[in-house]
Design an enzyme around this catalytic site. Structure first.
Site, short mmCIF file in Angstrom:
data_model
loop_
_atom_site.label_atom_id
_atom_site.label_comp_id
_atom_site.label_asym_id
_atom_site.label_seq_id
_atom_site.Cartn_x
_atom_site.Cartn_y
_atom_site.Cartn_z
N SER A 198 0.74 4.18 0.14
CA SER A 198 1.96 4.92 0.47
C SER A 198 2.98 4.95 -0.65
O SER A 198 3.86 5.81 -0.66
CB SER A 198 2.60 4.34 1.74
OG SER A 198 3.14 3.06 1.49
N LYS B 259 8.93 0.45 0.89
CA LYS B 259 9.29 1.85 0.70
C LYS B 259 10.44 1.95 -0.30
O LYS B 259 11.01 0.95 -0.73
CB LYS B 259 9.72 2.49 2.03
CG LYS B 259 8.72 2.40 3.16
CD LYS B 259 7.46 3.21 2.91
CE LYS B 259 6.47 3.05 4.06
NZ LYS B 259 5.18 3.73 3.76
#
Length: 258
Positions: free
Chosen positions: A52, A117
């Site tokens: 990701s 993230k």
């Protein structure tokens, strides 16, 4: 007489050995305590299991995370000690706030997972995605195409995917790379949404392969107290993909900053 002297010498020697052993134990205990504090309270290492955050972070990267960068909360404490705190206490002891562009490790209450993230939206920001393009406070964030890449998913053992590498420039001048498979994917339209006070909005750098704040099943707006720390550097990683003509395969890396 000789036997008594010998016994005294033996007892004195044993006493010296015992004292030396106690000093050694105390020294080792002190070193262990400092090392524990350094590696659990100040810093921690994490393994990257997913794609990701490509291309900034590759599968197999071992990263160093600064736990003191923003402050401490129940999620920052080591060895699950935060679970011993009363449920009524959900705050943080903070001395700094995340900056737009920081890469953070966080606890996601929705999925009961630790995630990593990039911070995109800060409190008060209006975040939207339209046709794959990121908008902050009504302004489209600029990006520049670098090259097209093809690589195998999951560290080089699954299907080949095609992406375009961009460099994205956030409003405060911080730039970072992103991957896009296209501008018409499942999370390429979002918002607009206002980031609440005391929260951040997160996105993965691999924009079409990241369950982040855009996704219904993602972490949503993340409260500051759920932040574990700021990722500082890739400590090391070993090359995990097969070398194939026409396919991108990242090299192993050691001590590379983020």
């Amino acid at each position: 007489m000789l036997k008594r002297l010998t016994r005294r010498r033996l007892r004195a020697h044993a006493a010296r050995l015992s004292a030396d052993l106690a000093d050694a134990v105390n020294t080792l205990a002190g070193v262990a305590a400092v090392w524990f504090g350094f590696t659990s309270l100040a810093f921690a290492t994490y393994y990257i299991p997913s794609e990701s955050m490509q291309p900034s972070l590759e599968v197999g990267d071992r990263i160093v995370v600064s736990k003191w960068a923003y402050g401490y909360s129940r999620h920052t404490l080591p060895l699950g000690l935060g679970n011993l705190l009363p449920d009524s206490w959900d705050g943080r002891i903070g001395w700094a706030s995340p900056r737009r562009g920081d890469v953070v490790v966080l606890w996601d209450d929705r999925q009961d997972l630790t995630l990593i993230k990039r911070v995109i939206g800060l409190p008060g920001d209006i975040v939207a995605v339209r046709g794959g393009r990121l908008f902050l406070n009504g302004e489209r964030v600029s990006r520049a195409a670098i090259e097209d890449r093809r690589y195998r998913e999951d560290g080089g053992y699954h299907d080949v995917v095609s992406v375009r590498l961009f460099e994205e420039d956030l409003p405060d001048g911080r730039a970072h790379p992103i991957y896009e498979r296209g501008d018409d994917r499942w999370l390429d339209d979002f918002g607009p949404a206002v980031v609440p006070a005391g929260h951040i909005f997160l996105m993965g750098d691999n924009r079409d392969n990241s369950v982040d704040s855009r996704a219904p099943e993602g972490p949503g707006f993340v409260p500051f107290e759920n932040i574990i720390g700021r990722a500082e550097t890739v400590l090391y990683t070993f090359e995990r993909c097969r070398r194939e003509d026409g396919l991108y395969c990242p090299h192993g890396r050691v001590w590379r900053g983020l």
